[in-house]
Scaffold this active site. Structure first.
Site, PDB file in Angstrom:
ATOM      1  N   ASP A  77       0.824  -1.205   0.000  1.00 28.17           N
ATOM      2  CA  ASP A  77       0.000   0.000   0.000  1.00 28.17           C
ATOM      3  C   ASP A  77       0.858   1.256   0.000  1.00 28.17           C
ATOM      4  O   ASP A  77       2.059   1.220   0.293  1.00 28.17           O
ATOM      5  CB  ASP A  77      -0.943   0.021   1.202  1.00 28.17           C
ATOM      6  CG  ASP A  77      -0.198   0.004   2.532  1.00 28.17           C
ATOM      7  OD1 ASP A  77       0.756  -0.793   2.670  1.00 28.17           O
ATOM      8  OD2 ASP A  77      -0.560   0.776   3.444  1.00 28.17           O
ATOM      9  N   GLU A 144       0.221  -1.298   5.588  1.00 31.37           N
ATOM     10  CA  GLU A 144       1.244  -0.860   6.526  1.00 31.37           C
ATOM     11  C   GLU A 144       1.013   0.566   6.982  1.00 31.37           C
ATOM     12  O   GLU A 144       1.254   0.914   8.141  1.00 31.37           O
ATOM     13  CB  GLU A 144       2.626  -0.981   5.858  1.00 31.37           C
ATOM     14  CG  GLU A 144       3.804  -0.779   6.800  1.00 31.37           C
ATOM     15  CD  GLU A 144       4.294   0.656   6.877  1.00 31.37           C
ATOM     16  OE1 GLU A 144       5.168   0.942   7.712  1.00 31.37           O
ATOM     17  OE2 GLU A 144       3.794   1.518   6.118  1.00 31.37           O
TER      18      GLU A 144
END
Length: 480
Positions: A77, A144
């Site tokens: 991400d 994350e």
């Protein structure tokens, strides 16, 4: 943009492929499918776990079968931030990139080099046929940036590697061996809202640098939420303020670059004249570190309802009192921030208030000391407070075999010693290490500037240096 003319070609090719795929945190379905397909197309064992992490396994190259096995890890991400004047949809569009001298950057948005360059590097190792390496497990985690739920959801036994190389730091001369943990502190309250009684004023702060709320928190950058709070507080001296709306800041892990507050006051002109005095002081304070800062205070109109003067005062006093920035420097590691807080997002609309904070610390007790201070301030104002998303820090082990190997290789290769450090950012190593306590871990990466902001950029020569260093590490992994 095609980055085919810069070295290393294989990394920039894969970074371009990755950046064509939308990958906001918590909306990673497309990039999970992309990485899964990538592994399967290479004929490698590829799995997706229950939470969406992708694991791809590659056997050792000939002659490397007796070496310790390595986990290469990065997160899929990216932080999605853009300038207000940029029309861009992170959920449907690929990142638009350009080369500026020695840097790759995006056009008005975050670049996604954090941690896309790490992902692209691992992809490059997986598809290579001429790079010596031990048995590999590529771990691509999700989410994350907004909770580390991928790392938290990784179960024991899914990995078998002896060494984990996390490719998610941003200075190419650093070997990171520790990081901060964090906890989200969310403050909420609902107030009655009704038609305002006075004249409308709009306050806007923009043009700030923003940046990473861990790596940049000690640099004294402006925080739009805090500056708006200062301006509103100064107006309390001679005006009865009714708050209509606040829309300031964004993601918890990004220092807020811009924000707007709309208020109702008895006398708009008098308010503007008085607050303009503080505006001048703030512009002077930040002239060096925030040369692009702009503060606009002007009469306006609004049909939205406002909360009462009493409730507005509570909100403004809370914004003024919340701790923002460094809370404590580490007494054990020179120049390391131990604990901090980022007042990341303030939203007030229709009487619904929400204030988002990300509190970080490498020491769990001081992490909660900061969080509890925020809670105390908010509860004194009658607000609700929730702690969530807590994740542990990563305790340094400077004497581990992989750290010593990397120090030696770096010094021999670049004729200087690397900086062996711990950082104030949140890395997934601490979470993964909780389930794999015997696994040796190191984090390193190419130089990236302005992460978590539209100024994010990746250094091209540094990517070349990083790629060469990583290949040397893999070729010299010790025997089992």
């Amino acid at each position: 943009m095609e980055l085919s003319n810069i070295e290393p070609h294989i990394i920039w090719k894969n970074f371009s492929r990755l950046n064509a795929v939308p990958r906001p945190s918590k909306k990673e379905e497309k990039v999970i499918a992309f990485i899964k397909g990538f592994g399967e197309n290479l004929g490698l064992e590829t799995t997706v776990d229950e939470v969406g992490n992708v694991i791809i396994k590659k056997p050792a190259t000939a002659g490397m079968e007796n070496r310790k096995s390595v986990v290469l890890q990065s997160h899929l991400d990216m932080v999605c931030q853009k300038n207000n004047d940029v029309n861009f949809d992170f959920e449907t569009e690929g990142i638009k990139m350009e080369i500026d001298g020695d840097w790759v950057k995006a056009k008005g948005t975050t670049l996604g080099a954090d941690n896309g360059l790490g992902v692209a590097t691992i992809m490059s190792i997986l598809e290579s046929s001429d790079i010596p390496h031990p048995a590999l497990e590529a771990l691509f985690t999700i989410d994350e940036e907004t909770g580390m739920t991928g790392a938290l959801g990784l179960k024991p036994g899914q990995l078998t590697g002896d060494i984990l190389l996390n490719l998610d730091t941003e200075e190419d001369d650093e070997i990171d061996i520790g990081c901060a943990g964090g906890v989200d502190v969310t403050i909420t309250q609902t107030y009655p809202a009704e038609a305002s009684k006075g004249q409308i004023v709009r306050l806007e702060v923009k043009g700030l640098q923003g940046g990473h709320s861990g790596m940049d928190i000690h640099k004294g950058f402006g925080n739009a939420n805090i500056i708006l709070g200062r301006l509103l507080y100064s107006g309390l001296e001679n005006q009865n303020i009714e708050l209509v709306s606040i829309d300031s800041g964004g993601l918890r892990n990004a220092i807020p670059r811009e924000g707007v507050a709309v208020i109702s006051v008895r006398n708009a002109q008098e308010f503007i004249e008085n607050v303009t005095v503080l505006k001048k002081d703030i512009l002077e304070e930040f002239a060096t570190v925030e040369p692009g800062i702009q503060i606009n205070i002007e009469s306006s109109t609004s049909s939205d309802k406002a909360i009462s003067e009493e409730d507005s005062r509570k909100v403004i006093l809370t914004l003024k009192a919340l701790h923002n920035g460094v809370y404590r420097m580490s007494p054990d590691v020179k120049d390391l921030v131990e604990a901090s807080n980022n007042v990341a997002r303030v939203e007030l609309k229709g009487g619904e208030l929400k204030i988002l904070n990300l509190t970080r610390s490498s020491v769990d007790s001081s992490k909660y000391s900061v969080a509890e201070q925020l809670k105390s301030v908010a509860e004194l104002a009658g607000m609700n407070v929730e702690f969530s998303g807590s994740y542990p820090g990563w305790k340094p082990k400077p004497g581990s075999e992989i750290v010593q190997l990397m120090e030696k290789l770096y010094t021999e290769k670049f004729n200087e010693k690397p900086h062996v450090v711990a950082c104030h950012a949140g890395l997934e190593c601490g979470i993964i290490g909780a389930n794999y306590p015997e696994m040796e871990m190191v984090s390193f990466g190419p130089t990236i500037r302005g992460a978590h902001s539209p100024d994010e950029r990746a250094n091209i020569p540094s990517a070349q240096k990083f790629w060469s260093f990583l290949k040397d590490i893999l070729a010299n992994i010790p025997q089992k």
